[in-house]
Design an enzyme around this catalytic site. Structure first.
Site, PDB file in Angstrom:
ATOM      1  N   LYS A   1       0.857  -1.192   0.000  1.00 14.02           N
ATOM      2  CA  LYS A   1       0.000   0.000   0.000  1.00 14.02           C
ATOM      3  C   LYS A   1       0.887   1.233   0.000  1.00 14.02           C
ATOM      4  O   LYS A   1       2.046   1.168   0.410  1.00 14.02           O
ATOM      5  CB  LYS A   1      -0.901   0.021   1.243  1.00 14.02           C
ATOM      6  CG  LYS A   1      -2.168   0.823   1.073  1.00 14.02           C
ATOM      7  CD  LYS A   1      -3.262   0.047   0.362  1.00 14.02           C
ATOM      8  CE  LYS A   1      -4.495   0.863   0.143  1.00 14.02           C
ATOM      9  NZ  LYS A   1      -5.595   0.040  -0.362  1.00 14.02           N
TER      10      LYS A   1
HETATM   11  P1  NAD Z   1     -12.919   7.462  -3.302  1.00 17.61           P
HETATM   12  O1  NAD Z   1     -11.955   8.530  -3.044  1.00 17.61           O
HETATM   13  O2  NAD Z   1     -13.341   7.188  -4.703  1.00 17.61           O
HETATM   14  O3  NAD Z   1     -14.251   7.684  -2.446  1.00 17.61           O
HETATM   15  C1  NAD Z   1     -14.265   7.835  -1.058  1.00 17.61           C
HETATM   16  C2  NAD Z   1     -15.606   8.427  -0.682  1.00 17.61           C
HETATM   17  O4  NAD Z   1     -15.734   8.432   0.726  1.00 17.61           O
HETATM   18  C3  NAD Z   1     -15.800   9.871  -1.152  1.00 17.61           C
HETATM   19  O5  NAD Z   1     -17.110  10.041  -1.618  1.00 17.61           O
HETATM   20  C4  NAD Z   1     -15.580  10.674   0.121  1.00 17.61           C
HETATM   21  O6  NAD Z   1     -16.261  11.920   0.113  1.00 17.61           O
HETATM   22  C5  NAD Z   1     -16.168   9.725   1.135  1.00 17.61           C
HETATM   23  N1  NAD Z   1     -15.696   9.968   2.488  1.00 17.61           N
HETATM   24  C6  NAD Z   1     -14.471  10.329   2.913  1.00 17.61           C
HETATM   25  N2  NAD Z   1     -14.470  10.456   4.247  1.00 17.61           N
HETATM   26  C7  NAD Z   1     -15.710  10.156   4.664  1.00 17.61           C
HETATM   27  C8  NAD Z   1     -16.332  10.095   5.931  1.00 17.61           C
HETATM   28  N3  NAD Z   1     -15.665  10.371   7.046  1.00 17.61           N
HETATM   29  N4  NAD Z   1     -17.637   9.732   5.987  1.00 17.61           N
HETATM   30  C9  NAD Z   1     -18.308   9.447   4.859  1.00 17.61           C
HETATM   31  N5  NAD Z   1     -17.779   9.482   3.641  1.00 17.61           N
HETATM   32  C10 NAD Z   1     -16.493   9.836   3.549  1.00 17.61           C
HETATM   33  O7  NAD Z   1     -12.295   6.144  -2.630  1.00 17.61           O
HETATM   34  P2  NAD Z   1     -12.648   4.626  -2.940  1.00 17.61           P
HETATM   35  O8  NAD Z   1     -11.660   4.126  -3.924  1.00 17.61           O
HETATM   36  O9  NAD Z   1     -14.116   4.485  -3.204  1.00 17.61           O
HETATM   37  O10 NAD Z   1     -12.280   3.951  -1.553  1.00 17.61           O
HETATM   38  C11 NAD Z   1     -13.206   3.876  -0.473  1.00 17.61           C
HETATM   39  C12 NAD Z   1     -12.810   2.758   0.458  1.00 17.61           C
HETATM   40  O11 NAD Z   1     -12.748   1.532  -0.277  1.00 17.61           O
HETATM   41  C13 NAD Z   1     -11.439   2.897   1.110  1.00 17.61           C
HETATM   42  O12 NAD Z   1     -11.467   2.301   2.383  1.00 17.61           O
HETATM   43  C14 NAD Z   1     -10.535   2.069   0.199  1.00 17.61           C
HETATM   44  O13 NAD Z   1      -9.355   1.646   0.832  1.00 17.61           O
HETATM   45  C15 NAD Z   1     -11.478   0.922  -0.118  1.00 17.61           C
HETATM   46  N6  NAD Z   1     -11.146   0.161  -1.320  1.00 17.61           N
HETATM   47  C16 NAD Z   1     -11.040   0.760  -2.538  1.00 17.61           C
HETATM   48  C17 NAD Z   1     -10.770  -0.014  -3.649  1.00 17.61           C
HETATM   49  C18 NAD Z   1     -10.710   0.577  -5.033  1.00 17.61           C
HETATM   50  O14 NAD Z   1     -10.580  -0.212  -5.987  1.00 17.61           O
HETATM   51  N7  NAD Z   1     -10.831   1.853  -5.227  1.00 17.61           N
HETATM   52  C19 NAD Z   1     -10.566  -1.406  -3.514  1.00 17.61           C
HETATM   53  C20 NAD Z   1     -10.711  -1.979  -2.251  1.00 17.61           C
HETATM   54  C21 NAD Z   1     -11.005  -1.194  -1.167  1.00 17.61           C
END
Ligand code: NAD
Length: 437
Positions: free
Chosen positions: A125
């Protein structure tokens, strides 16, 4: 903070230090989870210690030219937790709260995740401590390119392959790929996944994580005899994972009753117009713009406690803790985010009969299609969307079934079962490779 020298330091400030004191450390959570699974697996203490430790950690402080002519120093991290089963794999996060322990925890979860879905990757990561919302596109590009240069010694298609995470996207992956390729002197598509299609990205990668969350939630619903059609779904985080998952639930006839982002959420017990809310997020970077609301405004705390069938936390770590776990009213929690539930909360959820699809299973669709992208890049193949969707669905359903079987056989919650599966495979691979020399 600009001290007049033209150089700006990315200093935390007292408020953030205060906030950090109250923060649950995700690394403590990740280590506690390993201890729980290791006890079940009766792992040798030396082996357990080995798999708890990260293999490599790189911290870089690097300068970036800002639009106003100043130079700002940023801190970035790349961590490889374990590469026993294959090259490191894991996203890059841009967020003010990124620190070494968070990146180490996220890297560890990547190791178990790749192992749960049985793809030949290890866990890694990365992240940069920054506030991307206050930066221009050019500043983000400058920061990304310099960060890539700083960590170039650690990444590569055979070593460690970054991907998008919070606040990073296909454009950021394109800048990383370009910078790394310039350093090498030839195009290296396989250095990152989640790229734009035009640069060797894979069909289906953008949707993969949210789709995987939906598939595993659907399997969970089938298991507890909950029809998806008409099910009331609450999604925290309207980003890549939560936004896509919400669309899949919506298309399957479920009723998405609440969605949020970092600024707050919108709730309508009759169901939201998911497309309108997400369109609003795209246009105004916010889901709570009155013109698109179609519901009442709620806080993220209230959203988690809504009466619903399926709760999909898809934002950040430590959202369901000892403080709010007794107020959770969902029947199923499908963890789109990494680490949204603490071990204390897990135990209470299990005792209360709430079915949790843990992060290392629920959100593994992303790493799975990243693997497909990497395979296509290395072999110069182009798979169709149908092929990718069929392979992803098969892997997600098979992994869900394997974890459920362990959970029923061992009479443990789904997280412990997933960890037993994931950590068990890494432990076995470690034993087979042996300790050198
Ligand atoms: P992203 O940046 O596309 O979206 C994150 C969203 O969460 C945004 O809408 C943001 O405004 C919102 N957010 C941030 N802080 C917040 C809070 N305190 N309360 C509510 N909403 C909040 O990110 P993503 O890629 O969708 O990732 C989200 C989660 O999924 C993370 O934990 C990430 O590690 C996990 N994840 C992502 C992927 C991927 O392929 N992108 C894969 C596995 C896991």
């Amino acid at each position: 903070m600009n001290d007049g020298s033209g150089f700006t330091r990315n200093v935390d400030g007292r408020d953030r230090m205060e906030k950090k004191k109250d923060k649950i450390n995700p690394l403590d959570v990740a280590i506690k989870q390993v201890d729980i699974a290791a006890e079940r697996l009766k792992l040798d203490p030396g082996l357990c210690e080995k798999i708890k430790q990260t293999k490599r950690e790189l911290i870089v402080h690097f300068p970036v030219k800002m639009d106003d002519g100043s130079v700002k120093i940023f801190t970035g991290y790349r961590v490889q937790h374990n590469v026993t089963r294959g090259p490191g794999k894991g996203g890059i996060r841009y967020h003010p709260d990124v620190d070494l322990d968070e990146v180490k925890a996220l890297a560890m979860w990547m190791t178990w995740k790749a192992s749960v879905v049985n793809i030949p990757f290890g866990g890694a990561k990365g992240g940069v401590q920054c506030d991307p919302k206050s930066m221009s596109l050019r500043e983000l590009e400058n920061m990304t390119r310099r960060f890539t240069w700083e960590i170039a010694m650690m990444i590569g298609p055979d070593q460690d392959i970054p991907a998008p995470d919070v606040n990073t996207n296909p454009q950021v992956m394109a800048w990383i790929m370009d910078t790394y390729s310039i350093l090498k002197g030839y195009s290296v598509h396989g250095v990152v996944t989640g790229k734009p299609l035009e640069l060797g990205g894979s069909l289906g990668r953008f949707e993969a994580t949210g789709k995987g969350v939906f598939i595993t939630a659907q399997e969970a619903a089938r298991h507890i005899n909950l029809p998806i059609e008409g099910a009331r779904v609450v999604v925290q985080g309207a980003g890549n994972v939560g936004g896509i998952a919400a669309q899949y639930f919506d298309r399957a006839g479920a009723k998405v009753i609440a969605i949020s982002d970092s600024k707050g959420g919108v709730y309508n017990k009759k169901g939201l117009d998911v497309s309108a809310v997400l369109d609003c997020k795209k246009r105004y970077y916010c889901v709570i713009i009155p013109e698109a609301r179609g519901g009442e405004e709620i806080t993220n705390e209230e959203l988690l406690e809504l009466d619903c069938d399926i709760l999909v936390p898809s934002a950040l770590e430590n959202q369901i803790t000892h403080k709010n776990v007794r107020k959770i009213r969902a029947k199923i929690i499908a963890e789109g985010a990494n680490g949204p539930t603490t071990p204390e909360a897990d135990k209470i959820l299990y005792d209360r009969g709430i079915f949790v699809v843990p992060d290392i299973l629920a959100n593994a669709g992303g790493v799975t299609v990243s693997y497909f992208e990497w395979v296509q890049n290395l072999q110069e193949l182009l798979w169709s969307e149908e092929e990718i969707s069929e392979r992803l669905t098969r892997i997600m359903k098979r992994s869900f079934a394997e974890v459920l079987t362990i959970s029923q056989r061992e009479k443990v919650d789904m997280r412990t079962a997933a960890l037993v599966l994931g950590i068990g495979r890494v432990a076995e691979a470690t034993k087979l490779r042996g300790i050198y020399p």
